[in-house]
Design a protein around this motif. Structure first.
Motif, mmCIF file in Angstrom:
data_model
loop_
_atom_site.group_PDB
_atom_site.id
_atom_site.type_symbol
_atom_site.label_atom_id
_atom_site.label_comp_id
_atom_site.label_asym_id
_atom_site.label_seq_id
_atom_site.Cartn_x
_atom_site.Cartn_y
_atom_site.Cartn_z
ATOM 1 N N TYR A 59 -106.514 99.005 9.039
ATOM 2 C CA TYR A 59 -105.784 97.976 8.291
ATOM 3 C C TYR A 59 -106.571 96.669 8.283
ATOM 4 O O TYR A 59 -107.227 96.319 9.268
ATOM 5 C CB TYR A 59 -104.423 97.709 8.920
ATOM 6 N N THR A 68 -97.823 99.958 6.281
ATOM 7 C CA THR A 68 -98.106 101.257 6.889
ATOM 8 C C THR A 68 -98.589 102.219 5.817
ATOM 9 O O THR A 68 -97.908 102.419 4.799
ATOM 10 C CB THR A 68 -96.860 101.842 7.557
ATOM 11 N N SER A 70 -99.779 106.109 4.782
ATOM 12 C CA SER A 70 -99.583 107.495 5.193
ATOM 13 C C SER A 70 -99.990 108.403 4.037
ATOM 14 O O SER A 70 -100.159 107.941 2.904
ATOM 15 C CB SER A 70 -98.126 107.740 5.593
#
Length: 119
Positions: A59, A68, A70
């Motif tokens: 990040y 976040t 994914s």
């Protein structure tokens, strides 16, 4: 031919959340590292996050702890959950697929999805 399609952008108030989705339609049989970037007019595209083929993530300091990333390999989709959005974060958000497939290196961008944050 557009291979990466982003969705999920929209308008949200500061402090709110959005979840972006990027779907890969490329039929190479290979998996790629998937990245999220954003860009505002007049500025360079800014790296936000990366999820590698092995699932490890990176990040940018500006979004760590709030965003976040994914992926769902079966669906060839990558997500970016964005929480606590700030008024200075409106931009066009892009996904990018990078990596080798045999002897071919891929670096494709999607067309972007607009995110607006109101204070």
């Amino acid at each position: 031919q557009v291979q990466l399609v982003e969705s999920g952008g929209g308008s949200v108030q500061a402090g709110g959340s959005l979840k972006l989705t990027c779907t890969d339609s490329a039929e190479t049989g290979c998996k790629y590292d998937m990245n999220w970037y954003r860009q505002v007019p007049g500025k360079e595209r800014e790296f936000l996050s990366l999820v590698r083929v092995d699932g490890t993530t990176t990040y940018a300091r500006s979004v760590k702890g709030r965003f976040t990333i994914s992926r769902n390999n079966a669906r060839k989709t990558v997500y970016l959950q964005m929480n606590s959005l700030k008024p200075e974060e409106p931009a066009v958000y892009y996904c990018k697929a990078t990596g080798w497939c045999g002897s071919l290196y891929r670096a494709n961008w999607g067309q972007g999805t607009q995110v607006t944050v109101s204070s």
